[in-house]
Every structure is written in structure tokens, then in C-alpha cells.
Design an enzyme around this catalytic site. Structure first.
Site, PDB file in Angstrom:
ATOM      1  N   ALA A   1       0.681  -1.190  -0.041  1.00 16.66           N
ATOM      2  CA  ALA A   1       0.149  -0.122  -0.042  1.00 16.66           C
ATOM      3  C   ALA A   1       0.855   1.027   0.028  1.00 16.66           C
ATOM      4  CB  ALA A   1      -0.958  -0.045   1.368  1.00 16.66           C
ATOM      5  N   GLU A   2       0.236   2.283  -0.393  1.00 17.95           N
ATOM      6  CA  GLU A   2       0.701   3.635   0.052  1.00 17.95           C
ATOM      7  C   GLU A   2       0.250   3.788   1.251  1.00 17.95           C
ATOM      8  OE1 GLU A   2       2.876   5.798  -1.560  1.00 17.95           O
ATOM      9  OE2 GLU A   2       3.266   4.350  -3.296  1.00 17.95           O
TER      10      GLU A   2
ATOM     11  N   ASN B   1       0.635  12.698  21.086  1.00 24.90           N
ATOM     12  CA  ASN B   1       1.878  12.740  20.213  1.00 24.90           C
ATOM     13  C   ASN B   1       2.976  13.450  21.029  1.00 24.90           C
ATOM     14  OD1 ASN B   1       0.637  11.678  18.080  1.00 24.90           O
ATOM     15  ND2 ASN B   1       0.105  13.415  17.177  1.00 24.90           N
TER      16      ASN B   1
ATOM     17  N   PRO C   1       9.400  18.116  14.553  1.00 28.94           N
ATOM     18  CA  PRO C   1       8.008  18.901  14.127  1.00 28.94           C
ATOM     19  C   PRO C   1       6.878  18.164  14.594  1.00 28.94           C
ATOM     20  CG  PRO C   1       9.039  17.678  12.337  1.00 28.94           C
ATOM     21  CD  PRO C   1       9.855  17.438  13.488  1.00 28.94           C
TER      22      PRO C   1
ATOM     23  N   THR D   1      -6.391  -0.806   8.431  1.00 27.23           N
ATOM     24  CA  THR D   1      -6.038   0.134   9.192  1.00 27.23           C
ATOM     25  C   THR D   1      -7.062   0.590  10.308  1.00 27.23           C
ATOM     26  OG1 THR D   1      -5.235   2.287   9.827  1.00 27.23           O
ATOM     27  CG2 THR D   1      -6.095   1.793   7.483  1.00 27.23           C
ATOM     28  N   ASP D   2      -6.900   1.016  11.385  1.00 24.47           N
ATOM     29  CA  ASP D   2      -8.160   1.502  12.206  1.00 24.47           C
ATOM     30  C   ASP D   2      -8.547   2.986  11.622  1.00 24.47           C
ATOM     31  OD1 ASP D   2      -5.698   3.046  13.116  1.00 24.47           O
ATOM     32  OD2 ASP D   2      -6.250   2.917  15.096  1.00 24.47           O
ATOM     33  N   GLU D   3      -7.741   3.403  10.817  1.00 25.32           N
ATOM     34  CA  GLU D   3      -8.181   4.788  10.287  1.00 25.32           C
ATOM     35  C   GLU D   3      -9.351   4.934   9.574  1.00 25.32           C
ATOM     36  OE1 GLU D   3      -4.635   7.359   9.054  1.00 25.32           O
ATOM     37  OE2 GLU D   3      -3.267   6.037  10.155  1.00 25.32           O
TER      38      GLU D   3
ATOM     39  N   LEU E   1       5.901   9.413  12.556  1.00 28.82           N
ATOM     40  CA  LEU E   1       6.091  10.107  13.612  1.00 28.82           C
ATOM     41  C   LEU E   1       7.557   9.459  14.541  1.00 28.82           C
ATOM     42  CD1 LEU E   1       5.415  12.338  15.707  1.00 28.82           C
ATOM     43  CD2 LEU E   1       4.206  10.271  17.253  1.00 28.82           C
TER      44      LEU E   1
ATOM     45  N   HIS F   1      -6.594  16.463  10.349  1.00 29.80           N
ATOM     46  CA  HIS F   1      -5.926  15.648  11.313  1.00 29.80           C
ATOM     47  C   HIS F   1      -7.080  14.916  12.090  1.00 29.80           C
ATOM     48  CE1 HIS F   1      -2.202  15.638  13.959  1.00 29.80           C
ATOM     49  NE2 HIS F   1      -2.586  14.398  13.619  1.00 29.80           N
TER      50      HIS F   1
ATOM     51  N   TYR G   1      -5.786   8.661   1.993  1.00 28.51           N
ATOM     52  CA  TYR G   1      -5.127   7.422   2.564  1.00 28.51           C
ATOM     53  C   TYR G   1      -6.277   6.552   3.222  1.00 28.51           C
ATOM     54  CZ  TYR G   1      -2.841   3.858   5.677  1.00 28.51           C
ATOM     55  OH  TYR G   1      -2.849   2.743   6.456  1.00 28.51           O
TER      56      TYR G   1
ATOM     57  N   LYS H   1      -8.170   2.949   1.992  1.00 30.32           N
ATOM     58  CA  LYS H   1      -8.185   1.865   2.727  1.00 30.32           C
ATOM     59  C   LYS H   1      -9.373   1.241   2.909  1.00 30.32           C
ATOM     60  CE  LYS H   1      -4.852  -0.244   4.085  1.00 30.32           C
ATOM     61  NZ  LYS H   1      -4.090  -1.266   3.602  1.00 30.32           N
TER      62      LYS H   1
ATOM     63  N   TYR I   1       3.081  18.636  14.930  1.00 28.70           N
ATOM     64  CA  TYR I   1       1.788  19.150  14.416  1.00 28.70           C
ATOM     65  C   TYR I   1       0.714  19.586  15.340  1.00 28.70           C
ATOM     66  CZ  TYR I   1       3.247  16.437  10.227  1.00 28.70           C
ATOM     67  OH  TYR I   1       3.918  15.804   9.087  1.00 28.70           O
TER      68      TYR I   1
END
Ligand code: NAD
Ligand code: TYD
Length: 339
Positions: A83-84, A252, A208, A125-127, A193, A279, A153, A157, A210
Site C-alpha cells: 500500500a501507499e 503525540n 516538528p 487500518t483503524d483509520e 512519527l 488531522h 489514505y 483503505k 503538528y
């Protein structure tokens, strides 16, 4: 047993190949990967010497090449990691995400039907569940929730998951889907991350973060993910979806501070940058189903896993320094230069 692992030169795919070769000394594995920027054949070097492992440089959207290898190898099981996978890149350029993540999955399933594969496992994915609010810690992702994707993304998926279930219902392709939370561990590409923060901190470069760094991710050590997929392909029920996650929610900023502390670097390296578009606030998995049906539980707690991961990156600098010396520099400048 002949197993096809797509995306084998990426982060989780390579860890899965190592896990399976070790766990099942009688299995033959073919690793398929088109070696995009995220795929690295050097990662698979330990497996390339194993007579039970073959590597095939094939793009999963290349129907002819895919059919040819299915015909030759007589796969029993296909595990689709290819996958990407990076949200930020999907915001820059969604097209390739739709091509690989949706159409590539279709090509693999058509070949699986044609050549009688006994189980097609889609690594999800859980996303695909969208996100959860920060002020409702009682809410967790369960398998029956509707799919609500936020990024190109996660939309790609989610589309792939729907297509996999449709192939099961319409064509009787035997399938399972797993939806895992954020992974970390060895061989993760340093755009994500944890490895990005380790690489920057090691070089005393700004870290960085976010927005305000308050977004929450549910972290799982990669080997726990690999073990869960192994259990699902053997004992999971046809047509079922299994969430994978270990109740390891962290903001994060806390992850970044743990990395800095572990490396003995100052928090003054933290730099807050413009937030990611769209986000997702919080991901949190309810893993009750896989625990109750298959007996899976995570074995590596975040406190231990993060130390092992940091140590791995310190011990394997040449692996990631090679990567960040190439195209990565332009990516980094595009993504973080004016942020
Ligand atoms: P990754 O980006 O490190 O690896 C992806 C691999 O797929 C790379 O080796 C790449 O070369 C290969 N690939 C890309 N396009 C291809 C194509 N068209 N044909 C053949 N190979 C191609 O990603 P990862 O983090 O290892 O993720 C693997 C899978 O797990 C993905 O499906 C991702 O959606 C899923 N997942 C990842 C996480 C995570 O935290 N990393 C969590 C849950 C699910
Ligand atoms: P990432 O590793 O890209 O995984 P995902 O977006 O798929 O969860 O990012 C994890 C979290 O870290 C996410 O909330 C975005 C944030 N993040 C930063 O704050 N800075 C960064 O440089 C990156 C790459 C991510």
C-alpha cells in the site's frame, strides 16, 4: 503451505516475513513488492538467504505479472500489506493511493479467485473508522462501526475493505480483514512519527510536532501485529473483520518527550508546526473480538517497545541514513520547509 506476502520490503511486511519464516519452518514465502520509495530490498537481506523465501519485484496493479506468479507458485494464502501508507503524502497526491490501495487489491483478489487461493487476508487500518473525540475516553473503535475516512489514505483503505467484503459475498472468495492501530518498531520508514523524531533528535534537528501535539494514537509493537495476523490467517473466520490494538493510547507530544528523554536530548528541540489538514484527533482500538475468538493479546508494552525501537535505530544508523540521504531530502523540504 505457500504464502504470498505483498509489500514485503516495507515496514510491517518485512517484519511479517521474518516472523513467519521463524515461526513456521515448513512454509514457503514469496515476498512481492514494487520497491517504491518506501520499499527497501536491503531490509529483506536476512530472508534472501533463506531457501524458503523468494522475492519478486512486481507492482500489485500489474495484472499480467501478478497472474503469472500466481500461476507459477500455487499460493494457499495471500497477505496483502502492499500500500501507499503515509497520510501526509496522500494529502499531497491522492492518485497513487487509489491506484495501489484499491485497484491493486482488486488485481490480487481476481488472481486469488482465478488460482483458487484458500484465504485472502487484507491488512487494514483503524483509520477507516475516522476519529474519536479527545474528551470521550470511553469510546473505542469496534468492528461494527461505520467507515468514515478523513484522509485520501484512509478513504482508499476503507474502499479496499469494502471491496474485499464484496468479493467475499459476491464471488465467495475466502477473506479476512484486520484493522490495526499505529505500529512502531524496526525498519519503519523515517517519515512516520516515531522514526522521524528519533532521526531528528539524534542529529539535534528540530522535532516538528503538528498542531499542539495533543492528537492521540494507539501504539502497537510491530511483532504483536505480525502474530495477530498469523492467528487470523489460520483460525480467523471467513468474511470476518478483526481489530488489533493493545490499549496503548498516547498523545503525540508525550511520545516525542519519551523519545527525547530516552536519547538524553533537550525538549527545546520540539517545534510546533502547522497542523495536518483533516488531522484525526484520536484512534483507540477495542480488541475484544480477537482476544475472545483467537486468544490474541499484545506482549510488548509501550515502555519496553519504545526502548527496543530507539536502540534498534541507534544500532542500525546505516539503514535509515541511507534512506534519508536520497529522495527523502526533497520530501522533507516540501513537507516541513515552510511549515
Ligand atoms: P510501508 O509504506 O512501510 O510499506 C508498504 C510497502 O508496499 C513498501 O515496501 C512499498 O514498496 C510497497 N508497495 C507500495 N505500492 C506497491 C505496489 N503498487 N505494488 C507492490 N508493492 C507496493 O507501509 P507499512 O507501514 O509497512 O504498512 C503496511 C500495511 O499495513 C499497509 O497496508 C498499511 O495500510 C497497513 N497498516 C499500517 C499501519 C502502521 O502503523 N504502519 C497500521 C495499520 C495498518
Ligand atoms: P504518522 O506516523 O504519520 O501516523 P498516522 O497519521 O497514520 O497516525 O503520525 C502519527 C501522529 O503524529 C499523527 O497524529 C501526526 C503526528 N505527526 C507529527 O506531529 N509530526 C510529524 O512530523 C509526523 C510525521 C506526524
Amino acid at each position: 503451505m505457500n504464502i504470498l506476502v505483498t509489500g514485503a520490503a516495507g515496514f510491517i511486511g518485512s517484519n511479517y516475513v521474518f516472523y513467519m519464516l521463524d515461526k513456521h519452518p515448513e512454509y514457503n514465502i514469496v515476498g512481492m513488492d514494487s520497491l517504491t520509495y518506501a520499499g527497501n530490498l536491503e531490509t529483506l537481506e536476512p530472508a534472501l538467504n533463506n531457501p524458503r523465501f523468494d522475492f519478486a519485484k512486481i507492482d500489485i496493479t500489474d495484472k499480467l505479472a501478478v497472474e503469472k506468479i500466481f500461476e507459477e507458485k500455487n499460493f494457499d494464502i495471500v497477505v496483502n500489506f502492499a500500500a501507499e501508507s503515509h497520510v501526509d503524502r496522500s494529502i499531497e497526491d491522492p492518485g497513487v493511493f487509489l491506484r495501489t490501495n484499491i485497484l491493486g487489491t482488486q488485481v490480487l483478489m481476481d488472481a486469488s479467485l482465478k488460482y483458487g487461493v484458500k484465504r485472502f487476508h487484507q491488512v487494514g487500518t483503524d483509520e477507516v473508522y475516522g476519529d474519536l473525540p479527545l474528551d470521550r475516553p470511553d469510546l473505542l473503535f469496534v468492528e461494527t462501526m461505520p467507515l468514515v475516512a478523513s484522509s485520501p489514505y484512509s478513504a482508499s483503505k476503507a474502499s479496499a475493505d469494502l471491496l474485499v467484503l464484496a468479493y467475499n459475498r459476491t464471488f465467495d472468495l475466502p477473506v479476512t480483514i484486520s484493522r490495526c492501530s499505529n505500529n512502531y518498531g524496526p525498519y519503519q520508514f523515517p517519515e512516520k512519527l516515531i522514526p522521524l523524531m528519533i532521526a531528528n533528535a539524534t542529529a539535534d534537528k528540530p522535532l516538528p510536532v503538528y498542531g499542539e501535539g495533543l492528537n492521540v494514537r494507539d501504539w502497537l509493537y510491530v511483532e504483536d501485529h505480525c502474530r495477530a495476523i498469523d492467528m487470523i490467517i489460520h483460525d480467523g473466520k471467513d468474511g470476518e473483520v478483526y481489530n488489533i490494538g493493545g490499549h496503548n493510547e498516547k498523545a503525540n507530544i508525550d511520545v516525542v518527550k519519551i523519545i527525547l528523554k530516552q536519547l538524553g536530548k533537550p525538549e527545546s528541540l520540539i517545534t510546533y508546526v502547522t497542523d495536518r489538514k483533516g488531522h484525526d484527533q484520536r484512534y483507540a482500538i477495542d480488541p475484544t473480538k480477537i482476544h475472545e475468538e483467537l486468544g490474541w493479546l499484545p506482549t510488548t508494552m509501550f515502555e519496553d517497545g519504545i526502548k527496543m525501537t530507539i536502540q534498534w535505530y541507534l544500532d542500525n544508523e546505516s539503514w535509515w541514513k541511507n534512506i534519508i540521504s536520497g529522495e527523502y531530502q526533497q520530501y522533507y523540504e516540501r513537507m516541513y520547509g515552510n511549515r
